[in-house]
Write an enzyme that holds these catalytic residues in place. Structure first.
Site, PDB file in Angstrom:
ATOM      1  N   LYS A 124     -76.733 -40.968 -87.508  1.00 14.81           N
ATOM      2  CA  LYS A 124     -77.605 -40.037 -88.222  1.00 14.81           C
ATOM      3  C   LYS A 124     -79.030 -40.067 -87.634  1.00 14.81           C
ATOM      4  CE  LYS A 124     -74.804 -40.126 -92.441  1.00 14.81           C
ATOM      5  NZ  LYS A 124     -74.794 -40.237 -93.929  1.00 14.81           N
ATOM      6  N   ARG A 171     -64.739 -47.126 -90.692  1.00 13.97           N
ATOM      7  CA  ARG A 171     -65.255 -47.234 -92.071  1.00 13.97           C
ATOM      8  C   ARG A 171     -65.659 -48.693 -92.356  1.00 13.97           C
ATOM      9  NH1 ARG A 171     -66.410 -42.618 -95.162  1.00 13.97           N
ATOM     10  NH2 ARG A 171     -65.915 -43.761 -97.061  1.00 13.97           N
ATOM     11  N   THR A 222     -71.081 -47.056 -98.487  1.00 10.30           N
ATOM     12  CA  THR A 222     -72.011 -45.912 -98.450  1.00 10.30           C
ATOM     13  C   THR A 222     -73.430 -46.339 -98.822  1.00 10.30           C
ATOM     14  OG1 THR A 222     -70.179 -44.478 -99.107  1.00 10.30           O
ATOM     15  CG2 THR A 222     -72.410 -43.597 -99.389  1.00 10.30           C
ATOM     16  N   GLU A 259     -63.095 -32.775 -89.241  1.00 10.11           N
ATOM     17  CA  GLU A 259     -64.467 -33.033 -88.796  1.00 10.11           C
ATOM     18  C   GLU A 259     -64.581 -32.965 -87.279  1.00 10.11           C
ATOM     19  OE1 GLU A 259     -65.577 -36.695 -90.795  1.00 10.11           O
ATOM     20  OE2 GLU A 259     -65.697 -35.673 -92.736  1.00 10.11           O
ATOM     21  N   HIS A 270     -72.170 -42.014 -90.189  1.00 11.73           N
ATOM     22  CA  HIS A 270     -71.113 -41.321 -90.931  1.00 11.73           C
ATOM     23  C   HIS A 270     -69.791 -41.681 -90.277  1.00 11.73           C
ATOM     24  CE1 HIS A 270     -68.663 -38.038 -92.591  1.00 11.73           C
ATOM     25  NE2 HIS A 270     -68.134 -37.992 -91.375  1.00 11.73           N
ATOM     26  N   PHE A 298     -77.737 -34.800-104.823  1.00  9.41           N
ATOM     27  CA  PHE A 298     -78.411 -35.217-103.595  1.00  9.41           C
ATOM     28  C   PHE A 298     -78.197 -34.265-102.418  1.00  9.41           C
ATOM     29  CE2 PHE A 298     -74.317 -37.543-103.736  1.00  9.41           C
ATOM     30  CZ  PHE A 298     -73.739 -37.125-102.530  1.00  9.41           C
ATOM     31  N   ASN A 317     -78.321 -43.614 -94.579  1.00  5.71           N
ATOM     32  CA  ASN A 317     -77.460 -44.765 -94.297  1.00  5.71           C
ATOM     33  C   ASN A 317     -76.926 -44.836 -92.865  1.00  5.71           C
ATOM     34  OD1 ASN A 317     -75.687 -42.703 -94.581  1.00  5.71           O
ATOM     35  ND2 ASN A 317     -74.544 -43.565 -96.302  1.00  5.71           N
ATOM     36  N   TYR A 339     -71.000 -30.792 -94.844  1.00  8.04           N
ATOM     37  CA  TYR A 339     -70.993 -31.559 -96.095  1.00  8.04           C
ATOM     38  C   TYR A 339     -70.610 -30.703 -97.306  1.00  8.04           C
ATOM     39  CZ  TYR A 339     -73.005 -35.806 -93.987  1.00  8.04           C
ATOM     40  OH  TYR A 339     -73.203 -36.952 -93.265  1.00  8.04           O
TER      41      TYR A 339
HETATM   42  P1  IDP Z   1     -69.690 -41.733 -96.900  1.00  5.11           P
HETATM   43  O1  IDP Z   1     -70.729 -41.251 -95.894  1.00  5.11           O
HETATM   44  O2  IDP Z   1     -69.684 -43.224 -96.997  1.00  5.11           O
HETATM   45  O3  IDP Z   1     -68.329 -41.143 -96.675  1.00  5.11           O
HETATM   46  P2  IDP Z   1     -69.959 -39.873 -99.142  1.00  5.11           P
HETATM   47  O4  IDP Z   1     -69.692 -40.216-100.550  1.00  5.11           O
HETATM   48  O5  IDP Z   1     -68.974 -39.000 -98.439  1.00  5.11           O
HETATM   49  O6  IDP Z   1     -70.206 -41.247 -98.352  1.00  5.11           O
HETATM   50  O7  IDP Z   1     -71.393 -39.176 -99.111  1.00  5.11           O
HETATM   51  C1  IDP Z   1     -71.842 -38.510 -97.942  1.00  5.11           C
HETATM   52  C2  IDP Z   1     -73.282 -38.893 -97.682  1.00  5.11           C
HETATM   53  O8  IDP Z   1     -74.108 -38.403 -98.734  1.00  5.11           O
HETATM   54  C3  IDP Z   1     -73.560 -40.401 -97.661  1.00  5.11           C
HETATM   55  O9  IDP Z   1     -73.295 -40.995 -96.419  1.00  5.11           O
HETATM   56  C4  IDP Z   1     -75.029 -40.462 -98.016  1.00  5.11           C
HETATM   57  O10 IDP Z   1     -75.844 -40.214 -96.885  1.00  5.11           O
HETATM   58  C5  IDP Z   1     -75.178 -39.303 -98.973  1.00  5.11           C
HETATM   59  N1  IDP Z   1     -75.111 -39.801-100.358  1.00  5.11           N
HETATM   60  C6  IDP Z   1     -74.007 -40.185-101.037  1.00  5.11           C
HETATM   61  N2  IDP Z   1     -74.306 -40.610-102.278  1.00  5.11           N
HETATM   62  C7  IDP Z   1     -75.660 -40.470-102.389  1.00  5.11           C
HETATM   63  C8  IDP Z   1     -76.585 -40.731-103.459  1.00  5.11           C
HETATM   64  O11 IDP Z   1     -76.229 -41.179-104.545  1.00  5.11           O
HETATM   65  N3  IDP Z   1     -77.904 -40.459-103.189  1.00  5.11           N
HETATM   66  C9  IDP Z   1     -78.327 -39.954-101.995  1.00  5.11           C
HETATM   67  N4  IDP Z   1     -77.484 -39.699-100.977  1.00  5.11           N
HETATM   68  C10 IDP Z   1     -76.169 -39.955-101.170  1.00  5.11           C
HETATM   69 MG    MG Z   2     -67.701 -39.197 -96.840  1.00 10.19          MG
END
Ligand code: IDP
Ligand code: MG
Length: 148
Positions: A9, A85, A91, A126, A115, A57, A112, A49
């Site tokens: 990212k 993963r 996450t 994807e 991805h 968010f 974070n 997304y």
């Molecule tokens: P993942 O990336 O671990 O698969 P997902 O639930 O698919 O997680 O969420 C996609 C992305 O959305 C996350 O990587 C993170 O950057 C963002 N995200 C998820 N939950 C939150 C939140 O509670 N606050 C802010 N950003 C979030």
């Molecule tokens: Mg995801």
């Protein structure tokens, strides 16, 4: 053999973490089958997304993902989806296990660092979102190398 899709990212790219992150994937036995650096448009980020479009968010996520270049990666090898993963970690970095990429480098759940696809089906979708699969990935890589 399995393929997954991963991204470094914008904050990972900005802080020069691409090489360190790739090293972890390669050290786990995965091969980099395609790689491209892009700065996403809002439309691309929203489409990628789309499953999160109703979440609170979402706007923040699109702002962040379009804030700078990202690296798009196709990684191949045994159990590629689960391996990446696991290497990335939870996450929310507050819940990520020590030694994972997010534990080591991610400042917050919103930023974070990485991805990766959550299933082989997501991986297929994807990969084809970012890479033209009308040509085999190996050929696309060879063609990219030939034009460097
Ligand atoms: P993942 O990336 O671990 O698969 P997902 O639930 O698919 O997680 O969420 C996609 C992305 O959305 C996350 O990587 C993170 O950057 C963002 N995200 C998820 N939950 C939150 C939140 O509670 N606050 C802010 N950003 C979030
Ligand atoms: Mg995801």
């Amino acid at each position: 053999m399995e393929r997954t899709f991963a991204m470094v990212k914008p904050n990972g790219m900005k802080h020069g973490l691409l090489g360190r992150i790739l090293s972890r994937y390669e050290a786990s036995g995965l091969a980099v089958q395609a790689i491209r650096v892009v700065k996403m448009t809002r439309e691309q980020a929203e489409g990628f997304y789309a499953e999160h479009k109703d979440k609170g968010f979402f706007g923040e996520l699109v702002d962040f993902m379009t804030s700078g270049p990202v690296a798009l990666l196709v990684l191949g090898g045994e159990d590629a989806v689960a391996k990446v993963r696991a290497l990335n970690g939870a996450t929310n970095p507050a819940n990520a296990a020590p030694g994972t990429i997010r534990y080591d480098y991610a400042p917050s759940v919103g930023e974070n660092v990485v991805h990766s696809s959550d299933s082989p089906e997501s991986a297929k979708r994807e990969i084809s979102y970012w890479f033209d699969e009308s040509e085999p990935v190996e050929y696309a890589v060879a063609r990219q190398l030939a034009t460097v």
